[in-house]
Design a protein around this motif. Structure first.
Motif, PDB file in Angstrom:
ATOM      1  N   THR A 245      18.312  23.071 -17.149  1.00  0.00           N
ATOM      2  CA  THR A 245      19.338  22.405 -17.731  1.00  0.00           C
ATOM      3  C   THR A 245      18.573  20.898 -17.835  1.00  0.00           C
ATOM      4  O   THR A 245      18.397  20.580 -16.923  1.00  0.00           O
ATOM      5  CB  THR A 245      20.789  22.812 -17.480  1.00  0.00           C
ATOM      6  N   PHE A 246      19.497  20.341 -19.002  1.00  0.00           N
ATOM      7  CA  PHE A 246      19.067  18.920 -19.100  1.00  0.00           C
ATOM      8  C   PHE A 246      20.205  18.051 -19.218  1.00  0.00           C
ATOM      9  O   PHE A 246      21.369  18.430 -19.489  1.00  0.00           O
ATOM     10  CB  PHE A 246      18.366  18.897 -20.620  1.00  0.00           C
ATOM     11  N   ALA A 247      19.845  16.922 -18.504  1.00  0.00           N
ATOM     12  CA  ALA A 247      20.819  15.752 -18.630  1.00  0.00           C
ATOM     13  C   ALA A 247      21.536  15.551 -20.052  1.00  0.00           C
ATOM     14  O   ALA A 247      20.646  15.797 -21.042  1.00  0.00           O
ATOM     15  CB  ALA A 247      20.410  14.450 -18.190  1.00  0.00           C
ATOM     16  N   GLN A 248      22.890  15.471 -20.223  1.00  0.00           N
ATOM     17  CA  GLN A 248      23.509  15.468 -21.151  1.00  0.00           C
ATOM     18  C   GLN A 248      23.028  14.341 -22.416  1.00  0.00           C
ATOM     19  O   GLN A 248      22.803  14.920 -23.377  1.00  0.00           O
ATOM     20  CB  GLN A 248      25.106  14.954 -20.982  1.00  0.00           C
ATOM     21  N   ASP A 249      22.697  13.334 -22.001  1.00  0.00           N
ATOM     22  CA  ASP A 249      22.158  12.445 -22.979  1.00  0.00           C
ATOM     23  C   ASP A 249      20.705  12.552 -23.118  1.00  0.00           C
ATOM     24  O   ASP A 249      20.136  11.597 -23.933  1.00  0.00           O
ATOM     25  CB  ASP A 249      22.747  11.188 -22.653  1.00  0.00           C
ATOM     26  N   SER A 250      20.078  13.225 -22.358  1.00  0.00           N
ATOM     27  CA  SER A 250      18.556  13.331 -22.727  1.00  0.00           C
ATOM     28  C   SER A 250      18.043  14.307 -23.558  1.00  0.00           C
ATOM     29  O   SER A 250      17.110  14.040 -24.037  1.00  0.00           O
ATOM     30  CB  SER A 250      17.927  13.641 -21.204  1.00  0.00           C
ATOM     31  N   TYR A 251      18.845  15.414 -23.754  1.00  0.00           N
ATOM     32  CA  TYR A 251      18.469  16.339 -24.718  1.00  0.00           C
ATOM     33  C   TYR A 251      19.373  16.538 -26.088  1.00  0.00           C
ATOM     34  O   TYR A 251      20.535  16.259 -25.730  1.00  0.00           O
ATOM     35  CB  TYR A 251      18.333  17.666 -24.103  1.00  0.00           C
ATOM     36  N   SER A 252      18.977  16.551 -26.937  1.00  0.00           N
ATOM     37  CA  SER A 252      19.958  16.872 -28.190  1.00  0.00           C
ATOM     38  C   SER A 252      19.154  17.572 -29.464  1.00  0.00           C
ATOM     39  O   SER A 252      18.051  17.645 -29.562  1.00  0.00           O
ATOM     40  CB  SER A 252      20.219  15.633 -28.808  1.00  0.00           C
ATOM     41  N   ARG A 253      19.924  18.483 -29.648  1.00  0.00           N
ATOM     42  CA  ARG A 253      19.393  19.405 -31.161  1.00  0.00           C
ATOM     43  C   ARG A 253      19.174  18.515 -32.137  1.00  0.00           C
ATOM     44  O   ARG A 253      18.319  18.659 -33.214  1.00  0.00           O
ATOM     45  CB  ARG A 253      20.398  20.427 -31.420  1.00  0.00           C
ATOM     46  N   SER A 254      19.766  17.123 -32.343  1.00  0.00           N
ATOM     47  CA  SER A 254      19.339  16.270 -33.360  1.00  0.00           C
ATOM     48  C   SER A 254      18.064  15.942 -33.343  1.00  0.00           C
ATOM     49  O   SER A 254      17.621  15.116 -34.098  1.00  0.00           O
ATOM     50  CB  SER A 254      20.640  15.232 -33.491  1.00  0.00           C
ATOM     51  N   LYS A 255      17.363  15.968 -32.191  1.00  0.00           N
ATOM     52  CA  LYS A 255      15.974  15.520 -32.240  1.00  0.00           C
ATOM     53  C   LYS A 255      14.875  16.412 -32.035  1.00  0.00           C
ATOM     54  O   LYS A 255      13.864  16.422 -32.538  1.00  0.00           O
ATOM     55  CB  LYS A 255      15.752  14.615 -30.799  1.00  0.00           C
ATOM     56  N   VAL A 256      15.241  17.718 -31.514  1.00  0.00           N
ATOM     57  CA  VAL A 256      14.246  18.877 -31.327  1.00  0.00           C
ATOM     58  C   VAL A 256      14.663  20.205 -32.225  1.00  0.00           C
ATOM     59  O   VAL A 256      15.762  20.234 -32.642  1.00  0.00           O
ATOM     60  CB  VAL A 256      13.944  19.241 -29.852  1.00  0.00           C
ATOM     61  N   HIS A 257      13.484  20.684 -32.518  1.00  0.00           N
ATOM     62  CA  HIS A 257      13.738  22.206 -33.054  1.00  0.00           C
ATOM     63  C   HIS A 257      14.096  23.085 -32.159  1.00  0.00           C
ATOM     64  O   HIS A 257      13.042  23.717 -31.379  1.00  0.00           O
ATOM     65  CB  HIS A 257      12.866  22.440 -34.093  1.00  0.00           C
ATOM     66  N   ALA A 277      30.746  20.494 -11.835  1.00  0.00           N
ATOM     67  CA  ALA A 277      31.518  20.071 -12.916  1.00  0.00           C
ATOM     68  C   ALA A 277      31.573  18.562 -13.286  1.00  0.00           C
ATOM     69  O   ALA A 277      31.605  18.326 -14.388  1.00  0.00           O
ATOM     70  CB  ALA A 277      33.051  20.214 -12.215  1.00  0.00           C
ATOM     71  N   ASN A 278      30.901  17.637 -12.414  1.00  0.00           N
ATOM     72  CA  ASN A 278      30.986  16.192 -12.888  1.00  0.00           C
ATOM     73  C   ASN A 278      29.470  16.037 -13.582  1.00  0.00           C
ATOM     74  O   ASN A 278      29.377  14.778 -14.014  1.00  0.00           O
ATOM     75  CB  ASN A 278      30.918  15.334 -11.458  1.00  0.00           C
ATOM     76  N   THR A 279      28.735  16.928 -13.670  1.00  0.00           N
ATOM     77  CA  THR A 279      27.596  16.672 -14.543  1.00  0.00           C
ATOM     78  C   THR A 279      27.296  17.812 -15.693  1.00  0.00           C
ATOM     79  O   THR A 279      26.273  17.941 -16.220  1.00  0.00           O
ATOM     80  CB  THR A 279      26.259  16.542 -13.773  1.00  0.00           C
ATOM     81  N   LYS A 280      28.378  18.633 -15.780  1.00  0.00           N
ATOM     82  CA  LYS A 280      28.389  19.829 -16.517  1.00  0.00           C
ATOM     83  C   LYS A 280      28.109  19.499 -18.190  1.00  0.00           C
ATOM     84  O   LYS A 280      28.976  18.203 -18.625  1.00  0.00           O
ATOM     85  CB  LYS A 280      29.646  20.562 -16.521  1.00  0.00           C
ATOM     86  N   ARG A 281      27.257  19.972 -18.961  1.00  0.00           N
ATOM     87  CA  ARG A 281      27.218  19.733 -20.357  1.00  0.00           C
ATOM     88  C   ARG A 281      28.493  20.121 -20.996  1.00  0.00           C
ATOM     89  O   ARG A 281      29.179  21.042 -20.796  1.00  0.00           O
ATOM     90  CB  ARG A 281      26.034  20.336 -20.907  1.00  0.00           C
ATOM     91  N   THR A 282      28.958  19.202 -21.775  1.00  0.00           N
ATOM     92  CA  THR A 282      30.237  19.248 -22.571  1.00  0.00           C
ATOM     93  C   THR A 282      30.244  20.145 -23.685  1.00  0.00           C
ATOM     94  O   THR A 282      30.986  20.568 -24.219  1.00  0.00           O
ATOM     95  CB  THR A 282      30.822  17.961 -22.931  1.00  0.00           C
ATOM     96  N   ASP A 283      28.636  20.149 -24.224  1.00  0.00           N
ATOM     97  CA  ASP A 283      28.664  21.012 -25.509  1.00  0.00           C
ATOM     98  C   ASP A 283      28.322  22.460 -25.233  1.00  0.00           C
ATOM     99  O   ASP A 283      27.891  23.376 -26.306  1.00  0.00           O
ATOM    100  CB  ASP A 283      27.523  20.281 -26.315  1.00  0.00           C
TER     101      ASP A 283
END
Length: 343
Positions: A245-257, A277-283
């Motif tokens: 899995t990826f760090a919350q702010d390093s990966y986004s669907r708004s950047k990749v397909h 829990a303290n690094t869980k993706r919120t999305d």
């Protein structure tokens, strides 16, 4: 990464002090390297094996597709780099041979395999159309004793893709150039930072956590119309592997397909709870494979590929074939950024 046997693979002696008298250092424990036939990952210090076992190669070859999904526009050449600086995956040589045999069998490309970061330089890269990162880890391009050389290598790779070539990566290709800084208190979330932001962006994100091997993951097909997912059933599929899995702010669907992702709704509560829990993706967004345009070039990434058995799967190997052909520029595909609403 793999944690089961890894603690036994490297040990560091500690030097202690009592009052003002310094004690002699405890004798250093001998380095225990993985036995022959071990699969998974281990820390640096042991020689990185650069050959795949014949039985693994045979099983992988049985999974090779008969033909490529696209006809090469010209003779293509792929450079496979398998240098791992921190965690070393035993599947690296098999991933490299997969690329080689895919090109040989389908005629889609010619392959050169290297474990030497010095091969990433402007002059050498001129002869290649794509670079395949086979579970590279850590600062895999860097020479810690020569910053100018490091800078040349880094720029060469970025220029390579931005000027129209391709990069394809598997599994630990995203476990590179990042660090974790502990929070101010034990309860505070650690700070996850990319140490080479340009590379982190090119690869679409960097590693944060993984469900260990063997964990059963249900995979969702996010773009069933893509030629890069045509080998999978539209309903998705299941895989047993180590899942990044990826760090919350390093990966986004708004950047990749996004092509495929973890079907998080189908994960058990027990497996979900394993993620800190303290690094869980919120999305709840856990991409597995995706593509993106970088300048004039193209990038393909697949998060699975930790265990050798993954390379025995015909659909998985076909997915890698299509992804590499996309990176080469031979297989057109919709690479516009996905949106959160499509998840």
């Amino acid at each position: 990464m793999a944690f089961g046997l890894c603690a036994a693979f490297a040990a560091v002696a500690l030097v202690g002090q009592v009052g003002f008298a310094q004690q002699a250092a405890a004798p250093e424990k001998p380095l225990v390297c993985p036995p022959e036939g071990f699969s998974g990952g281990f820390t640096k210090g042991c020689p990185q094996r650069q050959f795949a076992y014949p039985s693994d190669i045979a099983a992988m070859m049985a999974a090779l597709p008969d033909k490529a999904p696209a006809t090469p526009q010209k003779v293509r050449r792929v450079l496979v780099l398998g240098r791992a600086v921190t965690w070393v995956h035993t599947s690296i040589p098999l991933a490299a041979k997969m690329v080689e045999y895919l090109g040989d069998k389908t005629g889609a490309w010619m392959t050169t395999i290297t474990y030497d970061a010095a091969d990433i330089n402007p002059e050498n890269l001129k002869q290649y159309d794509a670079v395949f990162l086979a579970s590279t880890t850590g600062e895999f391009l860097d020479d810690p004793k020569d910053k100018p050389v490091t800078d040349i290598r880094r720029k060469a790779l970025l220029d390579f893709v931005k000027q129209g070539k391709g990069i394809a990566g598997i599994h630990a290709a995203t476990d590179c150039y990042h660090k974790t800084t502990r929070g101010a208190t034990p309860e505070a979330a650690p700070i996850l930072t990319g140490t080479w932001p340009e590379f982190n962006e090119v690869m679409g994100g960097f590693f944060k956590f993984h469900w260990v091997y063997p964990t059963l993951i249900t995979v969702k097909i996010d773009d069933p119309k893509s030629p890069l997912t045509s080998m999978f059933p539209a309903r998705g599929y299941e895989i047993v592997d180590e899942t990044y899995t990826f760090a919350q702010d390093s990966y986004s669907r708004s950047k990749v397909h996004v092509l495929t992702s973890v079907n998080y709704a189908k994960m058990s509560a027990e497996d979900k709870a394993k993620e800190p829990a303290n690094t869980k993706r919120t999305d709840g967004d856990y991409a597995l494979s995706y593509i993106q345009r970088v300048g004039q070039g193209r990038v393909f990434y697949e998060a699975h590929g930790h265990d050798e058995k993954v390379y025995f799967s015909r659909p998985f190997v076909a997915h890698m074939l299509a992804g590499i052909q996309y990176a080469l520029g031979d297989l057109p595909a919709d690479d516009s950024p996905s949106t959160p609403a499509s998840h």
